[in-house]
Structure formats: C-alpha cells, structure tokens
Design an enzyme around this catalytic site. Structure first.
Site, PDB file in Angstrom:
ATOM      1  N   GLY C 148       0.905  -1.191   0.011  1.00  9.64           N
ATOM      2  CA  GLY C 148      -0.097  -0.055   0.012  1.00  9.64           C
ATOM      3  C   GLY C 148       0.887   1.226  -0.260  1.00  9.64           C
ATOM      4  N   CYS C 149       0.336   2.195  -0.539  1.00 13.53           N
ATOM      5  CA  CYS C 149       1.334   3.419  -0.582  1.00 13.53           C
ATOM      6  C   CYS C 149       1.282   3.971   0.770  1.00 13.53           C
ATOM      7  CB  CYS C 149       0.660   4.551  -1.742  1.00 13.53           C
ATOM      8  SG  CYS C 149      -1.162   4.853  -1.411  1.00 13.53           S
ATOM      9  N   ASN C 150       0.417   4.048   1.434  1.00 13.34           N
ATOM     10  CA  ASN C 150       0.299   4.674   2.986  1.00 13.34           C
ATOM     11  C   ASN C 150       1.366   3.756   3.519  1.00 13.34           C
ATOM     12  OD1 ASN C 150      -1.402   6.911   2.429  1.00 13.34           O
ATOM     13  ND2 ASN C 150      -2.907   5.446   2.669  1.00 13.34           N
ATOM     14  N   THR C 153       5.044   4.257   2.989  1.00 16.33           N
ATOM     15  CA  THR C 153       5.623   5.615   3.528  1.00 16.33           C
ATOM     16  C   THR C 153       5.831   5.394   5.146  1.00 16.33           C
ATOM     17  OG1 THR C 153       3.921   6.573   2.066  1.00 16.33           O
ATOM     18  CG2 THR C 153       5.211   8.142   3.502  1.00 16.33           C
TER      19      THR C 153
END
Lengths: 342, 342, 342, 342
Positions: C148-150, C153
């Site tokens: 997932g992109c979150n 991060t």
C-alpha cells in the site's frame, strides 16, 4: 412580512448556494427543501457547511404543500425541470434555474438540447431572468427562467454595446474561462480533482456550447437582426468563477463609456476604470460582476472582460435577485455580502 | 446606535477580512482605515474585491482623530503593534490581532518572539481574546488580545478536556494543517504559488512554533500545573483553513460528551456526531468551528479534530466577536454568514 | 536483452504511471495493455498524455498470449486481482499492485478487506514488495505483492527504528497527509474537484484504514511481538504525494542516525540533515523518498517525516523497481528521473 | 563523447528545469552551475528536489573556467543576460534563455523592453531558437536565442498557416492562458499563492505583452509583409502550461491539414485528430506540444489550440533541444520523457 419558499433540487450546488444566500435574507423563510434521492436526510448530511442552520428535512417534491409556498426555486436538471414545473400549481411563482424556459422558440430549444420541449404552453409565460435587463417583466412574472451562467457573463459584457450599435455585430468573439462548479455535482471523470487540477483545456469547440442559444436569441432580438457570435469555453481548475474575454471591433473608449453609462445605477455591475482588468478573485462568492475595457494596439479593436461568480451572479444569486423583484422586496436583499478574498 | 471603528493595518489580509465582515454588520461604521505604506490609496486599489463599498481612503495612523473612534482594530505585525498601541489614547477600546498582548509573562513573550516587550504596563490590562472562554472579561476589557489562529484551533479542541480532567495532560500531540493566508501577504519565496501549490510539508519542527507560548500559558493555567503539548504545523496549498488533529489519551466517548456539553450553547462551535470528521471545506469564510471526536482502535486513546477558517474564526471573525462583546452588541452580529462551499 | 511485459488494468492511474516509467526503460517492452471496459481503444484515447508512444491497443485479458510475456504487472482493484491472477499461467512472473497478496494471514485479509481470500495457495508464494527490505526474496520471487502507498511511507519512516529497538513500540502515531490520486480514477463525489480543492479533512478515523493490516504484519514481524500503531490519514487537494508525520518516543539523534545508516546505500531513500523537513514537492513524479528527523522540545520524543509520490515510489515506481529485481536488471533502471518541480 | 556545460542562473526555475532534463541526458555533463546570490550553496539547498544528483556547488560566473566548457546555458534575466554574454569568450557556444537576443532589430528591442541594447554586435550572430523552424541555422550557430514561452506557443499554432497563406493575416487573435511559473521565482505580490489560487484574470491588455515583438518579427518575415496579431495573456492558478486559443479566418479543414502536414515528422509536435481539443494536462513536464483544430459554426472561421509546458518546450526543453543540435547530438536526447499525469 416573511415569504415562504421551497427549493427543488436542494442537493445540488445551486440549491446549496440558494440556502447560503437566503440564510442571510431578512424576509425569506425556507419552508421546504426537496431532493428526490436524498429525501429523508438532513441538509447537514448532504452539505455539512450548512449544519448551523435550522432547515427542513429534505423531502420529495410531492410531499410539499405548495399552498403554503409563496415562491418556488427550481434547481433541477434541464428536461426534469419542465416536467416538474408542468405539474406544479399554475399560480405558483417560480424561479427556474435550469435551461428549460430560457429559449422562447421551442425549435431552438430542441436544436440545442436535443429533446422536444414538453411544456410549450408554460414556456410562453416565462420571462428571461437577466435581472438588469428584464426588471419590469420579472416584477410582473409568474415564471422566471434563470439564464445560463456563461450566457449571463457574455451578455453583461455585450448587451449595452449591441443596443447602442457601437460594435461590429459580425465580429464578436467570446473566449470564456469557466470554473468547475458550473458543471454541477455530477460524477464525471473529467470533473475529478486528479483530472482537472494543474491543467486546463477548451471544450465545446467550434461554438457548439448550448448557451449559444441564449446569445443568439438575446443579441438578435436586441439588434433587430441575426447576430451570431463565436464562443469557446475553457474548463479551469478553480471552483467558482467565469471570466469572459470578448474581442470586439469598435472604439474602445466608446465601448467603455457605453458600458459605464449603462451600468451606472446598477448595484451589482461595476465597470472598472478604462484599461483595468477584472479578476474572478474579486467577485468570488458575491453577486457582483466586474467589467473592464481596454484598447487594442490594432486600431478600432477593443477587449471587454467580464468576471462573475457562476454560482452566485451567474445562477443562485441571480435567482434570488429575481425572487426579490417578484416578491416586492428590495432587489439587493440578502445579496450585498462582499466577495471572499483570498 | 452606530459605533465608529478604525482599522489599523488595513492593507493586510486580516484587515481586509475585517472590512468584509463589518460591511454586513448592522451597527458598526468603518470611520478610518490606516495603512502606512498605502496611505492615500483607495481600498479598492489594494483590495479590488471591496470595490463596491463606500470606505474611507487609506490614511496614516496619525491622521486619525481617535476622539471620534469608539473602538480600534489593530491588525499590524507583532512588535509594531505594541509600539502603535502605546501611543494611542489610553481610554480607547482596542482589539489587537497581533501576538503582542497574548502572553501575560513578558519573559515568555521575549522567549517566543525574540525581542523584549516594550509596553509591559499595557500588557497587564490585556484580556486574552478567546471569546468563548473569556466572555465576561472581554465585555469589561479596554484591550483585547486576539489569539493566534493555530492557538485558537487547538484550544477549541482541548480546553474543555483539560478543564474536566478527562485526558492525560502529558500525552497531547497536535498535528496542524494550515492554509497559507495565515502567513499574511508578505513577499516570501515559500509563499509563492509555484512553490506551494501541488505539495505540502511540515515546518517549525520539534514544537518550536510561537503559538506554543499561548498553549503553554492557557493549558497550564487551566490545569493548575504545567502542561506542555507537542505541536507540528504543516503548510498546505489552500488559502483558508486550519485543521487540528489532536491525539489524546482518554475515553473517546467521554471526550466527545465533554466537548458536546461544553459547547452546547455556543453559537459558533459545532460538535459533530461521535465518529464524524470535520473538514475545513465546511467552515471556509465563516466564523464557525467544527469539532469531531473518534475512538482509536488502541484502548484509551481518542482523536479530536477541530476545523476553522484562520482568517475568520481564527482571526478577524474572532476580533469582531470580541468587539461586539466590548460594544454591548449582540455577540453574533455580522458573523452568521454561512461558509462558502464549494 | 529486452523483456516483454503486460500491464493488466492499464486504464487506471497506476497503469498509466507504469507506462510513463517503462517508456524510458532501456530494456522493457510493453507487449500488451489490458483494460476490460476500454478494450479496443488506443491508450491515447484513455490517457492522451501518452499519445506520443507506440503502444499496443487496449485489449481484454484473455486476448493476451502470456507465453510471450516475461512479466505481468497487475494493476487491478483488489478482489478482482486475486481472481485474475488465479487464472494466469502458474510460472508467469507477476508484480501485483493491488492489496490482494500483501497480507500473509488470510484471516487478516478478510478482516481488513471484508471478503474471504479466494487464492490462498497463491498467497503463500507472494513476497511482500517493499524493495529495500525484501530485495533478495523479490529477486527469487514469482509473485510480488506491491505494498500500500501509505504502508510504504510509514514503513520507510519506521522499519529501521523498530528493527534497532530505538523507539517505544507502544507509542507510535502516524499522521498521514495523502494526495487524491491514491484513491484512483473512480467516480466518487468526494473526489470531485469542487468537493476537494480548497479544503481538507481526515478520514478512516480511529485507525481503521486498511493499510493498518500491513503495518501490523510487518512491524510485529520485525519486532518479534505485536506492534500496533495509530494511523490517521487526511485527504488533501493535491494530486500526488504522501507525507507521513510520525510521532515517536526515543532519542531524536539516535533516530536520525539509525535511519541515516540504514539507508546509506539506498539509491532512492534520502535522509535529510538532522532537523530538516521533507516536502512532497521535492519527490513528485519521482521514485525518491525523503526522510527528515527532528527533536521535540519534550525530552525523549522525536518526529520522523517521510515524503514520497504515492503513484511512483508508493506504487508503480516500486512495482518497476521490483520488476527490475525479478528480471535481473539494474534495480534503478528507468527510475532515476528527477522530481518535477515546480 | 561527453559535453561539458555550464548553466548561468541556476537558482531560477528555468535553470532547475535544465538540470532536471540534463540529469537524464546520455552525453551531457553539468560542469558548472552559477548563481551570483546563492554562490557557495549546494543546489540541494536551493532546489531540494535535485538532492539526489551529484552537482557542482553553486558559484559565481567569474569562477567558471570557460575553456573547459563546451556549451553555456544562460538562464538569466533579460538585460543582465546581454551584459554577461558580452563578457564571455567569443567562441563559446551559448544558448540564451532570456529575451535579449530574440529581436533582430535593436529598436524593436528597445521599444518592447525599455532599455537600449548594449550588445548589438552579438545580436547579429544570434539565431532565433525555435528549433523546428530554424534547425539548420541552429546547428551552425554559436549563439541561439531561446524564444519567449508564449511566443513559442503562438508560433507553433500559426507559422505553417501563415507560410501556406491559408488564413487571413489581418484577423488573428491569440487568447493565451498561462501558468504562473512563466513569471519566474520573483517575489511579487500577485504571484503569491493566496493572491493567485482560486481565481484568474487577464493582464497586459490591449496587445502590450513583450512577446508581441517576437510575433511581429517572425510572422512578418514569414508573410513578407507586416503581420500584427492581437494577443491577450491570462494568468491561471496552475504551475506549468500554456494554452493558446487562436481565432483565425480560413477553412478549418485546410488549417488542420496544413498543420498536420507541417509537423508530420516532428518528434515533439502532435497534431490531434480534427475537432479534438488539447490540454495542458497532457504535456506537463514534457517537451511535447499538442495542437488541435476545430471548425467554427461561422463559415470560414477556425479555432487552433496549442498546448505546451512553458518550462519545458517553452523554455528549458527547447534550450536543450537546441543544444543537442549545436553539439551534434540526437535532437531528442534527454527529452523523450512522457508528461506527468495526473
């Protein structure tokens, strides 16, 4: 005296804008809010920015007791609007914000909107709702047809010039820059933030935008001969605003003076000093229209630029201005708030 | 009865916002507008969105006859503000929007702002301008110190919780998302559109932002013991708004109920139903503050989120609310306009 | 040697981003582009910014001859992805960008995504695609599950800290600020420009966002004990970017040094000098992740901030980086373009 | 073979854009970066998005050993540029991005720029840098004068039409919509985010913009008679992009075919299918220019719309394209990256 109004189509942007404006009006009470698919919800669930207001729960149109309503705002999509209005009491005052009653000629309607008009007899009653130019007719009207937002902007720039005969009627180009709320709350890919922000483009190329029906009707009537303009709208990554850059042939100083004189006593139309450019920044959220005129380096050519907020002066503000006229209220009531900047 | 007010610092955003708000106020008249470097200009040249108003020409402060002024808004930069206010008549009612009179302790002022306070004796008179919590003192005050916009947002989220003792005072984290108008109209590279739009970042890392002076003062006073919060502001590509996401330890339902009860009768503070998230969209251009509370999946932890418009409730709206109290007017006068959305 | 790849789900943003990146790759050829509902169209009709490229016409998945494909990118919605991948050849190298193969525990998948996993046996093969931390496994993998992109991060900010044991594992708060393209090209009201621009808000309050499944899995595995973080995402009016502001308890300098050392040789992860704040502006359109660390005024607390582009390092760039590893290419091939600023 | 280049004015947007582009160029090495006021800083301090690159420290111009430089990009403000270039070695290849060498006639320069030209003898050497139309001259040139970004956009739309004689030369109107990065990184109030975002306006009304000097020069030369166009630029709240909407009199199909034929073999100019509208979204961050043509409803009138990225094709991309020609490299080297969308 307080007037009770109903708003049909309260879940769209123009409906919400009407509520915002009327919430500050000294003598209008919102008695009913209809939104077919959102019936049963509170307005705060559909538009949380209106949470602080005491408003009626959203209902279906047929739940409204129109005998208690003094005036009805109809903020529905075109085509739906004519069907709904046909079924409303025949003596109910109505301000329609759709395109359905703008064009006097049913053939023109069918040409621009693609479907035959199903309420031709009501169309005959309708008064074109450009308040500054149809003030007396609006005061006496039962049904007022709010103008297109682009059509309003272009007409503010051009009507006095066409009426005064100070520009070449065959050489008028309108290049419009339009904010996205004019397209409404519809779910379309090109209206997504990721598609729209950080870029811009023209659409309806070749003078094919529907608001040309209004330009043709109004300008031709004014000139007493057919007038056809060029009109290219552009979609910008901004929520509110229309800027019309209009290229005309005529003496710029005369153009400026003609506009300044025409709007001298208008509370909402401000003609800027000669050579100054208006900005949509400076009318946002307000009912004002700013107009600037400049001389081109090419002799005999002028640029006229008009700026307004499409949701306010271009739509819901205009609608309230017309309602004020129809209800015998002060024309500016509820409409003198200053623009929001920055 | 109409009150005459002066606005010092009329060429900045908070000055312009005061004019916007007062233009709709039933009983306040703008008698003077001062802006040293723009003296002699019309307000319309500095803020064309105010073009429709009849306003006094911008002047220098020493051109104002303060004997004709009932209340003075001072929207100047900090440090300048204390110098100017020192020289004003000692019986003039003043609402200061700068940081100069917020901190009761001159040492705290010097620590956070870097210069010694030059008007310590006036500082003693000042009442902290968070209207909802200092209402009685403000009514009786001569000088009210408007709060920092971030400080206001955080306090709306936290004061009732600290007062009620329902959260852990040593574990409070404020993560703020701030719009750019809070930085004013100053010419700084990081405020350029090309630098700011399309991205975002934190600043004043490590709880070094000046508004912490206010948090420390107010939260410690309220708790009767030192309270130090963590606070990280972020700069967002938006013009108006502050969103404070506050992480606390306490029972979420209790947190919600405490806030709901505390603000039950407040006209401008709306506590949302449990679990709902506020948005800066829904308070923009208004004097409202929306607060939401949710329960974290980790037991005993809650999230409190407060949203307001930094220029209105966070600054000029608060200032007008305080002026209403000081002048004996209805507290909400001129402040009930709905937010602008979209 | 040139590798032929197929991209399934080419009409979404991550599909288009893959094409953008691969168009500059020295040794990858796009042999097939599938998009069920747009089959038959040219990519230029769906994404006009790719008009200059010679690309295969969009097709349906079952039209692809996978025997000619060396690696398949699957950029489909979760749930669809597992169904499609189940039907693909069992020896085809696959980089999946959906959520379907990220969680090793089918129960965890069902808990966070709401549907039982229908390809559990394939799930067992999947390697978690955080390139910097699973490099060797990815090189040897047939199926790599993009993160997932979150989740990416947050992990860049925290993994080395958890591994080194330098922060309190029970006191981790992630406050994320997310750009809108992370939500894809779906037609949802809250993704409209008029709804999103000019404001912002939190969502998935209370640590209920699906990417927590990844945090829980990865952080607990790393720590050898359950680790549960708090995580609140916020939706911002920006197209690309994620900024994770992470509040931790630990010595800031140690936190900084641990991160700096961990990423010293990583081509895409830049740890800024102590005390500096990263910005999404400075990674936009690139595969870089910038990380900053600062000391809080409260002793023993630190702030870690990570910034990346959700579509690139957070999704399609990561996918290409993994494909490079799987294909034996230089890991950075096609990925070293500088960010676009302004 | 690797070419060493210097970039003078590296702290501005066009300087940074050159670095971004050259970082992906196979055979150009940045040997020196000059920025007088930032000398001594690392480029990463001035432009953190370039942090991943190994670049020379910023220096003063007189610290550069030009004997080691094969080509110098001069990205300085006009007026400064001519002074600096006068002092550079007379055999150094130079691509100037300023306005100083665009106009062949020193009187025209003085008229549009307000100061006499101080390097008239160098002006004589300069080749106008519109790569697609001066390719052979540029290959042989020592000094190439990059075009104005607005001037480039308008010329891409119009040059083939003027050359082919298919439009009325006395009736050409260019309505341009310009992004803000074209104004550079200067600290001006109207470039602040709070002033610019959420609204838009025209400027340089009446065809008074300096880029008209280029239109006059180039169009008149092409037509063999004076050609004077109308040109109104508008400032939009977007960072990159120029969209030129050009109103011409001529047969739309002929206009389209003329453009399609003229650009058939050009790698960077894409003429869209008849009737389609280009968007700045689809060229952002790239060296492409998209052109669309449509027929107006008024007979004999056409609309031509050109879109490009002002910092890339309109400035630094064009500069690199010209440098490639001057250095004997592939014209497209380092310039084929796809646009960034969304």
């Amino acid at each position: 005296m307080t007037h009770n109004v109903a708003i049909l189509g309260a879940s769209g942007y123009t409906g919400a804008e009407l509520v915002r404006l009327i919430s500050q009006h000294p003598s209008i009470n919102i008695a009913a809010l209809a939104a077919e698919r959102k019936a049963g919800l509170d307005m705060a669930q559909v538009f949380p920015h209106l949470r602080h207001l005491s408003l009626p729960t959203l209902c279906k149109i047929d739940e409204i007791d129109f005998s208690q309503i003094d005036l009805c705002f109809c903020a529905l999509p075109h085509k739906t609007s004519q069907e709904v209005i046909s079924a409303l009491p025949k003596d109910l005052k109505i301000v329609d914000l759709s395109a359905d009653f703008r064009l006097r000629d049913p053939d023109a309607y069918e040409k621009w909107y693609g479907n035959p008009h199903s309420a031709v007899e009501i169309q005959e009653e309708a008064v074109y709702g450009l308040s500054e130019f149809y003030r007396d007719e609006i005061k006496a009207a039962r049904l007022v047809a709010g103008t297109g937002c682009n059509a309003a902007t272009g007409q503010f720039a051009l009507r006095p010039l066409i009426a005064a005969g100070v520009i070449d009627l065959d050489e008028i180009i309108l290049d419009l820059k339009c904010a996205v709320s004019g397209a409404g709350r519809a779910l379309k890919e090109n209206l997504l933030h990721a598609e729209l922000s950080e870029g811009y483009h023209a659409y309806a190329l070749g003078s094919t935008h529907r608001h040309l029906g209004e330009f043709d009707q109004e300008f031709s009537k004014l000139a007493g001969r057919p007038v056809k303009v060029q009109f290219t709208p552009h979609l910008l990554p901004v929520n509110r605003g229309i800027l019309a850059t209009v290229y005309v042939k005529g003496t710029a100083q005369t153009v400026h003076d003609t506009l300044a004189q025409a709007y001298e006593k208008e509370p909402f139309i401000e003609v800027l000093p000669f050579g100054e450019a208006p900005s949509t920044h400076h009318v946002r959220g307000s009912n004002f229209c700013h107009i600037g005129v400049a001389e081109d380096r090419l002799e005999g050519r002028a640029i006229v630029i008009a700026a307004l907020d499409n949701l306010t002066k271009g739509s819901s503000g205009q609608a309230l201005q017309n309602a004020n006229l129809m209800l015998g209220e002060e024309e500016t009531a509820g409409l003198m708030m200053a623009p929001l900047f920055p």
